[in-house]
Scaffold this motif. Sequence first.
Motif, mmCIF file in Angstrom:
data_model
loop_
_atom_site.group_PDB
_atom_site.id
_atom_site.type_symbol
_atom_site.label_atom_id
_atom_site.label_comp_id
_atom_site.label_asym_id
_atom_site.label_seq_id
_atom_site.Cartn_x
_atom_site.Cartn_y
_atom_site.Cartn_z
ATOM 1 N N GLN A 296 -22.570 -26.143 -26.753
ATOM 2 C CA GLN A 296 -23.777 -25.320 -26.868
ATOM 3 C C GLN A 296 -23.471 -23.862 -26.501
ATOM 4 O OE1 GLN A 296 -26.937 -26.310 -28.074
ATOM 5 N NE2 GLN A 296 -25.612 -28.004 -28.679
ATOM 6 N N TYR A 297 -22.750 -23.671 -25.399
ATOM 7 C CA TYR A 297 -22.389 -22.308 -24.984
ATOM 8 C C TYR A 297 -21.505 -21.626 -26.017
ATOM 9 C CZ TYR A 297 -24.460 -22.881 -20.392
ATOM 10 O OH TYR A 297 -25.350 -23.065 -19.373
ATOM 11 N N ARG A 298 -20.542 -22.380 -26.548
ATOM 12 C CA ARG A 298 -19.644 -21.827 -27.559
ATOM 13 C C ARG A 298 -20.440 -21.410 -28.798
ATOM 14 N NH1 ARG A 298 -16.750 -26.094 -28.254
ATOM 15 N NH2 ARG A 298 -15.853 -25.981 -26.202
ATOM 16 N N GLU A 299 -21.352 -22.254 -29.203
ATOM 17 C CA GLU A 299 -22.168 -21.964 -30.386
ATOM 18 C C GLU A 299 -23.048 -20.731 -30.163
ATOM 19 O OE1 GLU A 299 -25.743 -24.188 -32.749
ATOM 20 O OE2 GLU A 299 -24.052 -25.446 -32.116
ATOM 21 N N ILE A 300 -23.618 -20.606 -28.979
ATOM 22 C CA ILE A 300 -24.456 -19.446 -28.660
ATOM 23 C C ILE A 300 -23.627 -18.166 -28.711
ATOM 24 C CG2 ILE A 300 -25.724 -18.300 -26.789
ATOM 25 C CD1 ILE A 300 -26.743 -21.123 -26.008
ATOM 26 N N GLU A 301 -22.431 -18.219 -28.122
ATOM 27 C CA GLU A 301 -21.574 -17.031 -28.095
ATOM 28 C C GLU A 301 -21.148 -16.605 -29.496
ATOM 29 O OE1 GLU A 301 -18.401 -18.247 -25.539
ATOM 30 O OE2 GLU A 301 -19.470 -17.674 -23.723
ATOM 31 N N GLN A 302 -20.999 -17.562 -30.407
ATOM 32 C CA GLN A 302 -20.512 -17.259 -31.748
ATOM 33 C C GLN A 302 -21.632 -16.949 -32.737
ATOM 34 O OE1 GLN A 302 -18.115 -20.670 -32.703
ATOM 35 N NE2 GLN A 302 -16.463 -20.076 -31.331
ATOM 36 N N THR A 303 -22.872 -17.064 -32.319
ATOM 37 C CA THR A 303 -24.001 -16.834 -33.220
ATOM 38 C C THR A 303 -24.126 -15.351 -33.554
ATOM 39 O OG1 THR A 303 -25.201 -18.727 -32.331
ATOM 40 C CG2 THR A 303 -26.497 -17.098 -33.514
ATOM 41 N N THR A 304 -24.140 -15.071 -34.834
ATOM 42 C CA THR A 304 -24.346 -13.696 -35.301
ATOM 43 C C THR A 304 -25.560 -13.622 -36.218
ATOM 44 O OG1 THR A 304 -22.809 -14.072 -37.129
ATOM 45 C CG2 THR A 304 -21.907 -13.055 -35.126
ATOM 46 N N ASP A 305 -25.910 -14.748 -36.851
ATOM 47 C CA ASP A 305 -27.055 -14.792 -37.759
ATOM 48 C C ASP A 305 -28.240 -15.429 -37.032
ATOM 49 O OD1 ASP A 305 -28.780 -14.849 -39.904
ATOM 50 O OD2 ASP A 305 -27.829 -16.599 -40.842
ATOM 51 N N PHE A 306 -29.255 -14.623 -36.770
ATOM 52 C CA PHE A 306 -30.411 -15.114 -36.042
ATOM 53 C C PHE A 306 -31.578 -15.446 -36.966
ATOM 54 C CE2 PHE A 306 -27.978 -12.619 -33.020
ATOM 55 C CZ PHE A 306 -27.898 -13.495 -31.944
ATOM 56 N N LYS A 307 -31.313 -15.529 -38.272
ATOM 57 C CA LYS A 307 -32.381 -15.768 -39.231
ATOM 58 C C LYS A 307 -32.557 -17.239 -39.573
ATOM 59 C CE LYS A 307 -32.159 -11.182 -41.004
ATOM 60 N NZ LYS A 307 -31.857 -10.234 -41.986
ATOM 61 N N ASN A 308 -31.553 -18.045 -39.360
ATOM 62 C CA ASN A 308 -31.645 -19.476 -39.663
ATOM 63 C C ASN A 308 -32.038 -20.241 -38.403
ATOM 64 O OD1 ASN A 308 -30.838 -19.081 -42.328
ATOM 65 N ND2 ASN A 308 -28.666 -19.169 -41.763
ATOM 66 N N PRO B 41 -26.391 -47.585 -9.389
ATOM 67 C CA PRO B 41 -27.297 -46.666 -8.703
ATOM 68 C C PRO B 41 -28.582 -46.474 -9.484
ATOM 69 C CG PRO B 41 -25.347 -45.515 -9.520
ATOM 70 C CD PRO B 41 -25.166 -46.963 -9.812
ATOM 71 N N ALA B 42 -29.677 -46.274 -8.763
ATOM 72 C CA ALA B 42 -30.981 -46.120 -9.394
ATOM 73 C C ALA B 42 -31.179 -44.714 -9.942
ATOM 74 C CB ALA B 42 -32.080 -46.446 -8.389
ATOM 75 N N THR B 43 -30.452 -43.754 -9.411
ATOM 76 C CA THR B 43 -30.649 -42.379 -9.853
ATOM 77 C C THR B 43 -29.800 -42.094 -11.082
ATOM 78 O OG1 THR B 43 -28.930 -41.621 -8.361
ATOM 79 C CG2 THR B 43 -31.193 -41.552 -7.541
ATOM 80 N N ASP B 44 -29.988 -40.944 -11.652
ATOM 81 C CA ASP B 44 -29.330 -40.557 -12.887
ATOM 82 C C ASP B 44 -27.825 -40.438 -12.710
ATOM 83 O OD1 ASP B 44 -28.613 -39.540 -15.319
ATOM 84 O OD2 ASP B 44 -29.436 -37.554 -14.967
ATOM 85 N N PRO B 45 -27.054 -41.262 -13.431
ATOM 86 C CA PRO B 45 -25.601 -41.135 -13.362
ATOM 87 C C PRO B 45 -25.132 -39.904 -14.122
ATOM 88 C CG PRO B 45 -26.199 -42.793 -14.965
ATOM 89 C CD PRO B 45 -27.479 -42.339 -14.302
ATOM 90 N N LEU B 46 -25.963 -39.358 -14.990
ATOM 91 C CA LEU B 46 -25.620 -38.178 -15.756
ATOM 92 C C LEU B 46 -26.336 -36.989 -15.131
ATOM 93 C CD1 LEU B 46 -26.057 -39.580 -19.359
ATOM 94 C CD2 LEU B 46 -23.964 -39.389 -18.052
ATOM 95 N N ALA B 47 -25.901 -36.630 -13.957
ATOM 96 C CA ALA B 47 -26.546 -35.525 -13.253
ATOM 97 C C ALA B 47 -26.604 -34.311 -14.170
ATOM 98 C CB ALA B 47 -25.764 -35.194 -11.987
ATOM 99 N N TYR B 48 -27.590 -33.506 -13.966
ATOM 100 C CA TYR B 48 -27.799 -32.331 -14.827
ATOM 101 C C TYR B 48 -26.631 -31.381 -14.655
ATOM 102 C CZ TYR B 48 -30.303 -28.771 -17.345
ATOM 103 O OH TYR B 48 -30.679 -27.836 -18.269
ATOM 104 N N TYR B 49 -25.981 -31.068 -15.756
ATOM 105 C CA TYR B 49 -24.799 -30.214 -15.678
ATOM 106 C C TYR B 49 -25.078 -28.830 -16.205
ATOM 107 C CZ TYR B 49 -21.889 -34.124 -14.462
ATOM 108 O OH TYR B 49 -21.340 -35.163 -13.806
ATOM 109 N N TYR B 50 -24.594 -27.862 -15.495
ATOM 110 C CA TYR B 50 -24.625 -26.474 -15.925
ATOM 111 C C TYR B 50 -23.180 -26.010 -15.912
ATOM 112 C CZ TYR B 50 -25.507 -21.483 -16.022
ATOM 113 O OH TYR B 50 -25.513 -20.169 -16.366
ATOM 114 N N VAL B 51 -22.606 -25.815 -17.078
ATOM 115 C CA VAL B 51 -21.211 -25.452 -17.190
ATOM 116 C C VAL B 51 -21.099 -23.933 -17.202
ATOM 117 C CG1 VAL B 51 -19.116 -25.683 -18.549
ATOM 118 C CG2 VAL B 51 -20.806 -27.527 -18.554
ATOM 119 N N GLN B 52 -20.508 -23.384 -16.161
ATOM 120 C CA GLN B 52 -20.306 -21.939 -16.110
ATOM 121 C C GLN B 52 -19.015 -21.592 -16.801
ATOM 122 O OE1 GLN B 52 -20.542 -20.807 -12.014
ATOM 123 N NE2 GLN B 52 -22.733 -20.452 -12.164
ATOM 124 N N GLN B 53 -18.956 -20.386 -17.350
ATOM 125 C CA GLN B 53 -17.757 -19.972 -18.078
ATOM 126 C C GLN B 53 -16.674 -19.555 -17.117
ATOM 127 O OE1 GLN B 53 -19.755 -16.951 -20.188
ATOM 128 N NE2 GLN B 53 -20.114 -18.226 -21.976
#
Length: 173
Positions: free
Chosen positions: A54-66, A161-173
């Motif tokens: 997602q981050y890579r795609e955002i960084e490479q976006t140049t066309d904001f019309k689609n 475990p009862a809690t989310d095994p896929l903890a919310y991830y925020y990947v910093q560059q």
Amino acid sequence: MDQKGHGNPPQVMGVGTPVGYPAAAAAPYQAYHHLYHQQQQQQQQQLQLFWADQYREIEQTTDFKNHSLPLARIKKIMKADEDVRMIAAEAPVVFARACEMFILELTHRGWAHAEENKRRTLQKSDIAAAITRTDVFDFLVDIVPREEGKEDAINRPMGAPATDPLAYYYVQQ
């Protein structure tokens, strides 16, 4: 009970033998427990790759019309708030992208739940489970209620475990 109202997994002594279980029952439990943790690690890696993409795609976006979502509808939703007077041209574009990412992550987490239950069809209960397991989605708990009679504990492997095994991830560059 944890903060989500789930029971805690059985206490484990040694290398995965649940307390109170006969030694003969330990081998299948350990194998299943190992397989469950392996699956959770794989799902965590998939989620990390999702956010990196997602981050890579955002960084490479140049066309904001689609856009995948209609900007007129996004703008209409934004104007539904009485405090919103004017909307800059860029705001619906950014908001639409944020909505896309939100939908993708929720779907990704729901799909992980479907795979845990050995299904290839995403169901409402999978989305509900993704919401229940992920703290950041707590605001949706009342909007997408769990189906009656289908508790998360029933679908969860013994000792998981009862809690989310896929903890919310925020990947910093």
